[in-house]
Design a protein around this motif. Sequence first.
Motif, PDB file in Angstrom:
ATOM      1  N   GLU A   1      48.405  43.541  28.282  1.00 30.11           N
ATOM      2  CA  GLU A   1      48.657  44.497  29.350  1.00 30.11           C
ATOM      3  C   GLU A   1      49.170  43.745  30.572  1.00 30.11           C
ATOM      4  O   GLU A   1      48.594  42.755  30.999  1.00 30.11           O
ATOM      5  CB  GLU A   1      47.378  45.244  29.699  1.00 30.11           C
ATOM      6  CG  GLU A   1      46.941  46.199  28.618  1.00 30.11           C
ATOM      7  CD  GLU A   1      45.844  47.129  29.079  1.00 30.11           C
ATOM      8  OE1 GLU A   1      45.719  47.345  30.308  1.00 30.11           O
ATOM      9  OE2 GLU A   1      45.132  47.618  28.214  1.00 30.11           O
ATOM     10  N   VAL A   2      50.255  44.245  31.123  1.00 34.34           N
ATOM     11  CA  VAL A   2      50.856  43.638  32.297  1.00 34.34           C
ATOM     12  C   VAL A   2      50.272  44.318  33.527  1.00 34.34           C
ATOM     13  O   VAL A   2      50.248  45.548  33.603  1.00 34.34           O
ATOM     14  CB  VAL A   2      52.394  43.809  32.263  1.00 34.34           C
ATOM     15  CG1 VAL A   2      53.027  43.202  33.501  1.00 34.34           C
ATOM     16  CG2 VAL A   2      52.966  43.206  30.993  1.00 34.34           C
ATOM     17  N   PRO A   3      49.787  43.524  34.490  1.00 30.27           N
ATOM     18  CA  PRO A   3      49.215  44.147  35.690  1.00 30.27           C
ATOM     19  C   PRO A   3      50.293  44.908  36.454  1.00 30.27           C
ATOM     20  O   PRO A   3      51.453  44.515  36.490  1.00 30.27           O
ATOM     21  CB  PRO A   3      48.679  42.968  36.504  1.00 30.27           C
ATOM     22  CG  PRO A   3      49.361  41.766  35.966  1.00 30.27           C
ATOM     23  CD  PRO A   3      49.712  42.072  34.539  1.00 30.27           C
ATOM     24  N   SER A   4      49.900  46.021  37.084  1.00 29.54           N
ATOM     25  CA  SER A   4      50.862  46.864  37.778  1.00 29.54           C
ATOM     26  C   SER A   4      51.350  46.236  39.077  1.00 29.54           C
ATOM     27  O   SER A   4      52.472  46.457  39.491  1.00 29.54           O
ATOM     28  CB  SER A   4      50.240  48.228  38.063  1.00 29.54           C
ATOM     29  OG  SER A   4      49.090  48.056  38.859  1.00 29.54           O
ATOM     30  N   GLU A   5      50.522  45.443  39.738  1.00 29.33           N
ATOM     31  CA  GLU A   5      50.933  44.810  40.983  1.00 29.33           C
ATOM     32  C   GLU A   5      51.420  43.390  40.705  1.00 29.33           C
ATOM     33  O   GLU A   5      50.882  42.704  39.831  1.00 29.33           O
ATOM     34  CB  GLU A   5      49.772  44.778  41.975  1.00 29.33           C
ATOM     35  CG  GLU A   5      48.555  44.074  41.428  1.00 29.33           C
ATOM     36  CD  GLU A   5      47.301  44.523  42.124  1.00 29.33           C
ATOM     37  OE1 GLU A   5      46.479  43.637  42.413  1.00 29.33           O
ATOM     38  OE2 GLU A   5      47.144  45.713  42.359  1.00 29.33           O
ATOM     39  N   PRO A   6      52.440  42.937  41.393  1.00 27.86           N
ATOM     40  CA  PRO A   6      52.950  41.581  41.133  1.00 27.86           C
ATOM     41  C   PRO A   6      51.925  40.524  41.540  1.00 27.86           C
ATOM     42  O   PRO A   6      51.255  40.641  42.560  1.00 27.86           O
ATOM     43  CB  PRO A   6      54.214  41.490  41.987  1.00 27.86           C
ATOM     44  CG  PRO A   6      54.062  42.552  43.025  1.00 27.86           C
ATOM     45  CD  PRO A   6      53.195  43.622  42.427  1.00 27.86           C
TER      46      PRO A   6
END
Length: 54
Positions: A29-34
Motif C-alpha cells: 500500500e502506497v501512503p496517500s501523503e508524500p
Amino acid sequence: MIPPTWMIEELERRRREREEQERPQLWIEVPSEPVSRERPEPERPRGPIVIDLW
C-alpha cells in the motif's frame, strides 16, 4: 513407455502456470501523503573520521 518430449514440456508449463496462480500476490500500500526523502541537517558539523591502521 517414455512420453514424448512435447508432452513433458506441456505438463511442466501447466505446472508452472498452476503454481504461479496459487502463489500469494505481493500487495504494497502506497501512503496517500508524500513522504519526505530529505535527510535532516545535523545540528553540528561532524569532524573527520580517523582510522589508525597500526
